[in-house]
Motif scaffolding. Structure first.
Motif, PDB file in Angstrom:
ATOM      1  N   PHE A 258      34.540  18.360 -25.182  1.00  0.00           N
ATOM      2  CA  PHE A 258      33.303  18.328 -24.292  1.00  0.00           C
ATOM      3  C   PHE A 258      33.801  17.877 -23.051  1.00  0.00           C
ATOM      4  N   CYS A 259      32.960  18.577 -21.770  1.00  0.00           N
ATOM      5  CA  CYS A 259      33.223  18.058 -20.477  1.00  0.00           C
ATOM      6  C   CYS A 259      31.718  17.713 -19.853  1.00  0.00           C
ATOM      7  N   HIS A 260      31.485  16.505 -19.317  1.00  0.00           N
ATOM      8  CA  HIS A 260      30.472  16.001 -18.685  1.00  0.00           C
ATOM      9  C   HIS A 260      30.480  16.130 -17.266  1.00  0.00           C
ATOM     10  N   CYS A 261      31.531  16.552 -16.697  1.00  0.00           N
ATOM     11  CA  CYS A 261      31.484  16.775 -14.996  1.00  0.00           C
ATOM     12  C   CYS A 261      30.382  17.598 -14.530  1.00  0.00           C
ATOM     13  N   ARG A 262      30.014  17.311 -13.222  1.00  0.00           N
ATOM     14  CA  ARG A 262      29.150  17.955 -12.455  1.00  0.00           C
ATOM     15  C   ARG A 262      29.304  19.506 -12.445  1.00  0.00           C
ATOM     16  N   ASP A 263      30.550  19.768 -12.175  1.00  0.00           N
ATOM     17  CA  ASP A 263      31.069  21.182 -11.894  1.00  0.00           C
ATOM     18  C   ASP A 263      30.695  21.951 -13.160  1.00  0.00           C
ATOM     19  N   CYS A 264      31.047  21.484 -14.250  1.00  0.00           N
ATOM     20  CA  CYS A 264      30.986  22.334 -15.538  1.00  0.00           C
ATOM     21  C   CYS A 264      29.470  22.161 -15.983  1.00  0.00           C
ATOM     22  N   ARG A 265      28.731  21.249 -15.546  1.00  0.00           N
ATOM     23  CA  ARG A 265      27.407  21.310 -15.898  1.00  0.00           C
ATOM     24  C   ARG A 265      26.596  22.277 -14.876  1.00  0.00           C
TER      25      ARG A 265
ATOM     26  N   ARG B  15      40.147  27.511 -11.079  1.00  0.00           N
ATOM     27  CA  ARG B  15      39.581  28.777 -11.163  1.00  0.00           C
ATOM     28  C   ARG B  15      38.663  29.145 -12.242  1.00  0.00           C
ATOM     29  N   ARG B  16      37.387  29.622 -12.130  1.00  0.00           N
ATOM     30  CA  ARG B  16      36.595  29.900 -13.271  1.00  0.00           C
ATOM     31  C   ARG B  16      35.898  31.374 -12.887  1.00  0.00           C
ATOM     32  N   TRP B  17      35.898  32.122 -14.129  1.00  0.00           N
ATOM     33  CA  TRP B  17      35.525  33.514 -13.992  1.00  0.00           C
ATOM     34  C   TRP B  17      34.086  33.649 -14.837  1.00  0.00           C
TER      35      TRP B  17
ATOM     36  N   SER C 133      35.596  14.579 -22.170  1.00  0.00           N
ATOM     37  CA  SER C 133      36.164  14.586 -20.677  1.00  0.00           C
ATOM     38  C   SER C 133      35.029  13.949 -19.791  1.00  0.00           C
ATOM     39  N   HIS C 134      35.491  13.309 -18.757  1.00  0.00           N
ATOM     40  CA  HIS C 134      34.530  12.805 -17.657  1.00  0.00           C
ATOM     41  C   HIS C 134      33.433  12.203 -18.249  1.00  0.00           C
ATOM     42  N   ALA C 135      33.396  11.326 -19.358  1.00  0.00           N
ATOM     43  CA  ALA C 135      32.715  10.507 -20.139  1.00  0.00           C
ATOM     44  C   ALA C 135      31.653   9.891 -18.826  1.00  0.00           C
TER      45      ALA C 135
HETATM   46 ZN   LIG Z   1      34.117  19.698 -16.400  1.00  0.00          ZN
END
Ligand SMILES: [Zn+2]
Ligand SMILES: [Zn+2]
Length: 148
Positions: free
Chosen positions: A32-39, A74-76, A115-117
């Motif tokens: 899981f990732c809680h970071c703002r970018d992934c959200r 980098r994201r696609w 991640s980024h909890a």
């Molecule tokens: Zn993230």
């Protein structure tokens, strides 16, 4: 991880079906990732991703230039419908991260950590006992390739 019943290849597709992914190897790990970018990127209150060896991924049509708003990340997305497809992080070399939600075998790939909890939304309550890393968990995620 994944379960012994998992059949290769793993497959994924975007919302509209114009972008199709194929993974020739089992995932290295999932998180899981809680970071703002992934959200923001996923539109969900929490991201969840499977990590694969970069060499295991093939995409039809091939990934374009993608978007990099943070150095080393980098994201696609699908060029037609915008679904998130893949992300690469310089600090996680030779790995590619595929959103669990687009994988056809998501039911077989259980996340192993958070991640980024420290950035988790305050109303999101998950009762699992997985390890929670306050930041990127890069040591844990890089170490994952030794375990599988
Ligand atoms: Zn993230
Ligand atoms: Zn699409």
């Amino acid at each position: 991880m994944p379960s012994e019943a998992a059949q290769l290849p793993f497959t994924a597709r975007c919302y509209c079906g114009a972008s199709r992914l194929r993974l020739s190897q089992a995932p290295l790990t999932a998180a899981f990732c809680h970071c703002r970018d992934c959200r923001r990127w996923t539109g969900a209150p929490i991201g969840a991703f499977a990590a694969f060896d970069d060499a295991a991924l093939s995409v039809d049509p091939p990934l374009g230039a993608g978007v990099s708003l943070t150095p080393g990340v980098r994201r696609w997305n699908c060029p037609t419908c915008g679904s998130p497809l893949a992300a690469r992080f310089d600090y996680l070399p030779d790995q590619v991260y595929i959103p669990l939600g687009i994988l056809d075998q998501a039911d077989q790939i259980a996340p192993q950590s958070h991640s980024h909890a420290a950035a988790a939304l305050p109303w999101l309550h998950l009762s699992d006992t997985l390890p929670r890393d306050a930041s990127s968990a890069r040591e844990r995620l890089n170490a994952s390739r030794k375990d599988f």
